[in-house]
Design an enzyme around this catalytic site. Structure first.
Site, PDB file in Angstrom:
ATOM      1  NE  ARG A  43      -0.803  -0.119   5.245  1.00 21.09           N
ATOM      2  CZ  ARG A  43      -1.246  -0.556   5.740  1.00 21.09           C
ATOM      3  NH1 ARG A  43      -2.761  -1.192   5.788  1.00 21.09           N
ATOM      4  NH2 ARG A  43      -0.303  -0.838   7.460  1.00 21.09           N
ATOM      5  CE  LYS A 134       4.964 -18.559  11.521  1.00 15.59           C
ATOM      6  NZ  LYS A 134       4.463 -17.688  12.946  1.00 15.59           N
ATOM      7  CG  HIS A 164      10.957 -20.758   8.369  1.00 13.30           C
ATOM      8  ND1 HIS A 164       9.403 -19.817   9.501  1.00 13.30           N
ATOM      9  CD2 HIS A 164      11.670 -20.626   9.689  1.00 13.30           C
ATOM     10  CE1 HIS A 164       9.844 -19.655   9.802  1.00 13.30           C
ATOM     11  NE2 HIS A 164      11.442 -20.087  10.927  1.00 13.30           N
ATOM     12  CD  GLU A 202      11.891 -16.769  19.939  1.00 15.84           C
ATOM     13  OE1 GLU A 202      12.898 -16.450  19.070  1.00 15.84           O
ATOM     14  OE2 GLU A 202      10.748 -16.272  19.125  1.00 15.84           O
ATOM     15  CG  ASP A 221       4.709 -16.400  16.293  1.00 11.84           C
ATOM     16  OD1 ASP A 221       4.381 -16.499  15.248  1.00 11.84           O
ATOM     17  OD2 ASP A 221       5.991 -17.032  17.193  1.00 11.84           O
ATOM     18  CG  HIS A 226       7.343 -22.858  13.264  1.00  5.35           C
ATOM     19  ND1 HIS A 226       6.734 -22.700  12.295  1.00  5.35           N
ATOM     20  CD2 HIS A 226       6.826 -21.588  13.757  1.00  5.35           C
ATOM     21  CE1 HIS A 226       7.147 -21.714  11.614  1.00  5.35           C
ATOM     22  NE2 HIS A 226       7.233 -20.556  12.623  1.00  5.35           N
ATOM     23  CE  LYS A 326       7.867 -13.172  20.065  1.00  6.75           C
ATOM     24  NZ  LYS A 326       9.698 -13.777  19.744  1.00  6.75           N
TER      25      LYS A 326
END
Length: 477
Positions: A43, A134, A164, A202, A221, A226, A326
């Site tokens: 956009r 995803k 991925h 992570e 997520d 995954h 996280k």
């Protein structure tokens, strides 16, 4: 092989960090040439010159390991069109041409149905393919709806629901190690394996991704796509071939065998939490609710853990624990296969025989087998580890993914029924979490996550203590 790629949402982080470097890798390896065309659509009121300059800057920033001539060629192949992804006329102008095109939807999942509808109304060249990131849909109902829309646009073999993780060499090594080694497959079952942990912890916090993450959370997520994909590779029956039908049939079998969680199970076998302020290394991390762009009222989790069981001959009695968080104190990204303890030890040995653990490191890539052996003192048991480091892959994960799309090989993409089964598995969890039947816990940034529940032992909660890096210098006690 398709030689045109059209990316909708092309000015975003996905294109900058992953797609552009992947194209540079493909160019350097000779998989694409001067005939390749990249069309970016978004956009922003840009022109082709501005987009090419932006591509060159992002390639220098995120793809600097690739040859300069490959980066320059990718930027030179790019053109730009300003487009409303929900407008059939705008979409048709982006994909127009006689040759087939691979259409990459680098967009928020909520826009997928409207974008697919616009493609349907605007038209696609014959032989074109659709690529969707995803999560595929937002729940089971939306995934089914999206599947119906796609089925009216292109054949199933032309739909690439990409993850991925499946293109990572170490992820594929989970399956390869099982099937290529005679000593593993005969004991790859619940008789010998007590539990399997699939973990993506992570230290990375939100890092400016509130626009996407706050509407999704750790469960959608990471776990829904995954980690469930990793579960499929770990638990699947050996396929006859690695062709797209055989491989994906066996993955669907795993998802169909997952025992649905009851209301009691969801409360006692799932956890959700979000991080408070804290420190990770030298960096002060604000609480999640204080991050820019976060709506505290959403109650978005940054930590999710789910325990599952499979109703099958091979896996009855083995627990599968899927976990992602996280802003934790250390990175831990692995599949840890924990074997059952030995039934008997001879008398006269000091120390304790720890269960064997086979670890597939996802990032960094590697493989470790934790074993018990005799240490420096005779008849004294100690922990030993056998470690292998993997050679770097010839292509990054997104490079392999894009190559499969352009060649038309969907084996490592997610089939429509597979996407629906993944949502079915987590539907009870989503329902219970949305109605707050599972409390939203908290943990300081830089910690190990939420504290253990009263009934959880040390091995249950922090099984990575068996990892050699976590052991004291004089071995296990």
């Amino acid at each position: 092989m398709i030689n045109r790629l059209a990316v909708f949402g092309a000015t975003g982080d996905l294109t900058a960090r992953y797609l552009l470097p992947a194209l540079a890798a493909l160019r350097a390896a000779g998989h694409i040439d001067d005939g390749f065309q990249l069309t970016g659509a978004s956009r922003e009121d840009w022109d082709t010159g501005h987009f090419r300059d932006w591509c060159a800057d992002q390639l220098d920033r995120h793809g600097g390991s690739h040859p300069a001539d490959a980066r320059k060629a990718v930027a030179a192949s790019a053109r730009y069109r300003r487009a409303d992804v929900t407008d059939p006329a705008d979409v048709a102008a982006v994909v127009a041409g006689d040759d087939p095109v691979a259409v990459y939807l680098a967009l928020p999942p909520a826009l997928f149905p409207r974008m697919v509808t616009a493609l349907h109304e605007g038209g696609l060249p014959p032989g074109s393919r659709i690529v969707l990131e995803k999560p595929f849909g937002e729940d089971l109902a939306s995934a089914r709806h999206l599947n119906r829309l796609l089925a009216g646009l292109v054949p199933e073999q032309a739909v690439f629901r990409v993850d991925h993780f499946l293109a990572m060499t170490t992820v594929q090594n989970v399956l390869g190690s099982r099937l290529a080694n005679r000593m593993l497959e005969p004991i790859w079952n619940s008789t010998h394996i007590s539990d399997i942990e699939i973990v993506w912890d992570e230290t990375l916090a939100l890092e400016g991704r509130a626009g996407y993450y706050d509407g999704v959370g750790a469960l959608k997520d990471m776990v829904q796509n995954h980690l469930l994909q990793l579960l499929c590779l770990v638990a699947m029956e050996p396929p006859i071939t690695l062709g797209e039908r055989d491989l994906r049939d066996r993955k669907v079998d795993v998802l169909r065998s997952v025992r649905l969680l009851t209301d009691y199970d969801v409360v006692h076998r799932t956890r959700r939490a979000r991080y408070l302020s804290g420190r990770i290394g030298d960096h002060a991390i604000p609480a999640y609710v204080d991050e820019a762009g976060v709506d505290p009222g959403r109650h978005t989790e940054t930590f999710a853990e789910v325990e599952l069981e499979l109703d099958s001959w091979r896996w009855s009695g083995t627990t599968f624990r899927l976990r992602s968080g996280k802003a934790l104190g250390q990175d831990r990204k692995e599949v840890a296969v924990r074997f059952r303890s030995v039934p008997h030890l001879p008398f006269g040995h000091e120390g304790q025989a720890q269960p064997n653990v086979l670890r597939f490191g996802l990032e960094p890539e590697g493989m470790t087998l934790d074993m018990t052996g005799i240490g420096a003192r005779a008849q004294a048991l100690t922990q030993v580890s056998l470690t292998a480091r993997m050679e770097p892959p010839d292509l990054p994960a997104y490079g392999r993914l894009l190559l499969d799309v352009m060649k038309g090989d969907p084996a490592l993409s997610i089939r429509g029924d597979e996407a629906e089964e993944a949502w079915r598995v987590l539907a009870p969890v989503l329902s219970a979490w949305e109605s707050n039947r599972v409390p939203l816990e908290e943990y300081p940034a830089g910690s190990d996550g939420p504290p253990p529940r009263p009934h959880e032992g040390a091995q249950r909660r922090r099984s990575d203590l068996l990892h050699p890096e976590a052991l004291p210098e004089d071995g296990p006690h």
